[in-house]
Enzyme design. Structure first.
Site, PDB file in Angstrom:
ATOM      1  N   GLU A   1     -72.200  -6.447   9.945  1.00 58.15           N
ATOM      2  CA  GLU A   1     -72.742  -6.337  11.304  1.00 58.15           C
ATOM      3  C   GLU A   1     -74.252  -6.270  11.261  1.00 58.15           C
ATOM      4  OE1 GLU A   1     -74.100  -4.182  15.007  1.00 58.15           O
ATOM      5  OE2 GLU A   1     -74.364  -3.679  12.879  1.00 58.15           O
TER       6      GLU A   1
ATOM      7  N   ASP B   1     -70.221  -1.758   7.433  1.00 59.18           N
ATOM      8  CA  ASP B   1     -71.404  -1.822   6.582  1.00 59.18           C
ATOM      9  C   ASP B   1     -72.499  -0.881   7.065  1.00 59.18           C
ATOM     10  OD1 ASP B   1     -71.676  -3.601   8.825  1.00 59.18           O
ATOM     11  OD2 ASP B   1     -73.426  -4.492   7.870  1.00 59.18           O
TER      12      ASP B   1
END
Length: 372
Positions: free
Chosen positions: A139, A78
């Site tokens: 994350e 991400d």
């Protein structure tokens, strides 16, 4: 042996695939297809269902052709916003976005470095033990993908995370714990022009509490920040509620406890002073880690760096990463510098030489995992 042009082209193609937090699905599917084409066993876990992402963590394994220790590499898929429709540009050996989005080198540089090393190993039929790869979701904003990763699926006892903005050669061996602090102040509404003395301004209470706090850099190991304030609706009503969201971090768990308790007390004291009440919530987002500088995993990283001509050095970090979660759950982890410059900004950029060095480092670490 690393193919620089292929590596750069691969990184460029990755950042063009939008993968903001909780919407990593398209990028995950792309990586799965690549990994399967290389002959790795690939799976996606159920972490996405647990945290609201459109995919889970990607877990892959390349079976070894030589006896040795299973080695694990990890990066996250991400990217922070704005990261939709990234338009990368190369200028003087440096990769930038066009300035309207982040680049996404955090952490697609780590993924590209790992993928190029895998391609080099497979194409050259190089000796290697079992290699495991984890590309995590979500994350950014809490390490939620790693928190919900089924660690029993992994054989490795050590993991090299590629997700630090430091130069290649940097080895992060200490990372902070983080607390999320949420405060909801309850005051009392009143007409601001007719009878303001009958009200208790929740905004004023929150402001007083914040004014009494030690914030930003507390000491060499500890930081704290007020990140969000919401309260009030119109100017002619004394605001009855205000919400404040903050964080505190420290490399020292005891210091973090002290800082968080201090921030809570500031709100409690302010509420008492003005006759308000406050609901306080402190959530430990992740714990600190501290890997010994002479441990086996650090020694391997130093050896690998020096072998490929990098100046190795250990350092602490003020930021959290999946490294925190791996360490907390029993897999020793360090975070390697891969040259992400100005991450989380529109000025984010990545030197091609650092991308190449990171991939070479992965390759060298794989060599060190083989039994001699």
């Amino acid at each position: 042996m690393i193919n620089e042009q292929r590596l750069v082209d691969q990184f460029i193609s990755y950042v063009k695939i939008s993968s903001p937090t909780k919407k990593e699905g398209r990028f995950a599917a792309h990586l799965c297809k690549e990994l399967e084409a290389l002959g790795l066993e690939v799976s996606i876990d159920d972490a996405g269902e647990k945290v609201g992402s459109d995919t889970g963590n990607v877990i892959a394994r390349l079976k070894g052709n030589t006896p040795g220790e299973t080695i694990l590499f990890s990066s996250h898929m991400d990217t922070v916003s704005p990261s939709i429709d990234v338009k990368p540009e190369i200028r003087d050996g440096v990769i930038y976005s066009d300035g309207t989005t982040v680049l996404g080198g955090d952490d697609k540089a780590g993924i590209a470095a790992i993928m190029e090393a895998l391609k080099t190993i497979i194409e050259g039929d190089l000796p290697h033990a079992d290699i495991e790869v984890v590309f995590s979701i979500f994350e950014e904003g809490g390490l939620h993908g790693a928190k919900n990763l089924d660690m029993s699926l992994l054989k490795a006892k050590q993991v090299f995370v590629l997700d630090s903005g430091g130069d290649p050669g940097q080895i992060i061996i200490k990372g902070p714990a983080q607390d999320k602090l949420e405060f909801l102040v309850h005051g009392r509404p009143a007409h601001a022009g007719v009878a303001p003395e009958d009200g208790i301004s929740a905004i004023m209470v929150a402001s007083h509490a914040i004014s009494q706090m030690k914030l930003l850099r507390i000491d060499a190991e500890t930081t704290a920040n007020i990140g969000k304030i919401e309260g009030g609706s119109v100017t002619n009503i004394v605001p009855p509620e205000t919400m404040v969201v903050a964080e505190a971090r420290s490399l020292n768990n005891d210091k973090l406890k002290v800082q968080s308790e201090h921030m809570v007390k500031c709100f409690e004291d302010a509420a008492e002073k003005f006759g308000a009440t406050v609901d306080s919530k402190v959530t430990r987002m992740y714990s600190a880690f501290d890997v010994e500088a002479d441990s086996d995993i650090v020694t391997k990283a130093i050896t690998a760096c020096e072998t490929i001509g990098l100046k190795a050095f250990t350092a602490p970090s003020g930021g959290g990463s999946d490294t925190n979660i791996f360490n907390a759950r029993g897999i020793m982890a360090i975070n390697l510098g891969i040259g992400e410059k100005k991450p989380h900004t529109l000025e984010e950029h990545l030197h091609i030489k650092d991308l190449v060095a990171s991939s070479k480092l992965v390759l060298e670490l794989v060599k060190l995992s083989v039994e001699i």
